[in-house]
Design an enzyme around this catalytic site. Sequence first.
Site, PDB file in Angstrom:
ATOM      1  N   LYS A  52      48.266  45.648  28.752  1.00  0.00           N
ATOM      2  CA  LYS A  52      48.243  46.440  27.525  1.00  0.00           C
ATOM      3  C   LYS A  52      49.486  47.340  27.436  1.00  0.00           C
ATOM      4  CE  LYS A  52      44.271  44.380  27.304  1.00  0.00           C
ATOM      5  NZ  LYS A  52      43.034  44.983  27.814  1.00  0.00           N
TER       6      LYS A  52
ATOM      7  N   ASP B  75      39.365  53.856  34.683  1.00  0.00           N
ATOM      8  CA  ASP B  75      40.195  52.867  33.994  1.00  0.00           C
ATOM      9  C   ASP B  75      41.032  53.641  32.969  1.00  0.00           C
ATOM     10  OD1 ASP B  75      41.209  50.972  32.199  1.00  0.00           O
ATOM     11  OD2 ASP B  75      39.470  49.647  32.385  1.00  0.00           O
TER      12      ASP B  75
HETATM   13  C1  PLP Z   1      42.012  44.651  28.618  1.00  0.00           C
HETATM   14  C2  PLP Z   1      41.254  45.650  29.388  1.00  0.00           C
HETATM   15  C3  PLP Z   1      40.751  45.347  30.659  1.00  0.00           C
HETATM   16  C4  PLP Z   1      40.899  43.976  31.291  1.00  0.00           C
HETATM   17  O1  PLP Z   1      42.226  43.685  31.547  1.00  0.00           O
HETATM   18  P1  PLP Z   1      42.772  42.164  31.669  1.00  0.00           P
HETATM   19  O2  PLP Z   1      44.215  42.372  31.997  1.00  0.00           O
HETATM   20  O3  PLP Z   1      42.529  41.514  30.344  1.00  0.00           O
HETATM   21  O4  PLP Z   1      42.013  41.521  32.755  1.00  0.00           O
HETATM   22  C5  PLP Z   1      40.076  46.336  31.344  1.00  0.00           C
HETATM   23  N1  PLP Z   1      39.886  47.560  30.808  1.00  0.00           N
HETATM   24  C6  PLP Z   1      40.340  47.881  29.573  1.00  0.00           C
HETATM   25  C7  PLP Z   1      40.100  49.251  29.062  1.00  0.00           C
HETATM   26  C8  PLP Z   1      41.037  46.949  28.828  1.00  0.00           C
HETATM   27  O5  PLP Z   1      41.471  47.268  27.603  1.00  0.00           O
END
Ligand code: PLP
Length: 408
Positions: free
Chosen positions: A211, A186
């Site tokens: 984000k 991720d």
């Molecule tokens: C926000 C976030 C997610 C989840 O993403 P969504 O778009 O809210 O479903 C997953 N991993 C990290 C590191 C995040 O900051």
Amino acid sequence: MEKKVKPHTKAVHAGDRKRSGSHVPVTTPINNAVSYFYESMEQLDRVFGREEPGFSYSRYDNPTNQALEELCAALESGHGALACSSGMAAIHVALLTALTDRPKSIVAANAIYGATVSLLMTVLEPMGVAVRFVDICDLAEVERAIAEVKPGCLLMETVSNPLLRVGQIDRVAALAKGAGAALIVDNTFATPLLVRPIELGANMVVHSLTKFLAGHGDVLGGVVVSDAAHYDTLRSLSRIFGPVLGPFESYLAMRGIKTFAVRVERQCANACRVASWLAARPEIARVYFPADPAHPDAAAIRRLLPDSLYGAVVSFELKDAARTEVFRFMNALRLVVPATSLGDVHSMMLYPAMSSHREISPKHRERMGIRDSLVRLSLGIEAVEDILADLEQALSAVSEKSSATTVV
Ligand SMILES: *Cc1c(COP(=O)(O)O)cnc(C)c1O
């Protein structure tokens, strides 16, 4: 687009300018059509059978999504990508892809996004998937867990939330490969400007587009970027259960990404300034930031992150503070937005004990190093002087109030 082209350039060119009949739109339009018409049934048959490129139905493929997917694949040096309706949908389909023809077991970093922990423990574990959490920065522990669990998949984040630990993706990738497991990273916190995990041996990269990549706090989305080996499985699973992004959101995400490299550079510079300012303040007990030479992963950071780009998130502990003092501090903010999420053009502050790590018991939180005095700040693109002035006035609001209480 050529691999050596810089992210700044890819961000504004990749995916765009596809011919549509007689014309070539300079930027990708929103294609809302759900299905597609062909002159003959024979041709539609070939498109359905994927013998001929083309679109048949939006759950399978959509021209706006395809442009975004091409852009994300170029940025992350992947073979292909899948645009998803959220970051969580992206993580889910990536995990299912990794486990399709492998043992149904996962070794995951223990410092990962809260909803990802819930996905593993409340969705996948009850379905019979074995899950083991490890300190991903401790390679000996990772190796032991791999030997014991024999996982089909490893899962980690480039930069952990909220304590900003940085694992060695290349070394974890080598361990995963040796065990026949897939590695999913991720990369939401780092973005492809800082690290491109597929270049370091990861098999799939996931992002919450919500984000830094989309960056404006106005669209929820996710993406999986995959190597060649997992791409067909990823797409065929998606065709079946449809975690896909809508074309309007896809358009917004793509529009946001065009400026991501410029924004993230500025956000990283703001974070560096704010982290060193905080470190010198008497009201601050501790600052967590990857540029710190005393960071526990300093060697990995030097090796894997570019010079002067340490991410745009700074976490810190207020001295002698518990929930009441933290609330007073966050209530006093006038510019920094005290709200959930990160990576937006505006600075945002979050209180992990109340939000992202709320479901975890105070004792377990303490063991994870997430104290009640800890806040997480995601830097925006504002002028750094204005951010510092806001933090300064909010800090003095806390100390004024506490000295007033002492007098009384
Ligand atoms: C926000 C976030 C997610 C989840 O993403 P969504 O778009 O809210 O479903 C997953 N991993 C990290 C590191 C995040 O900051």
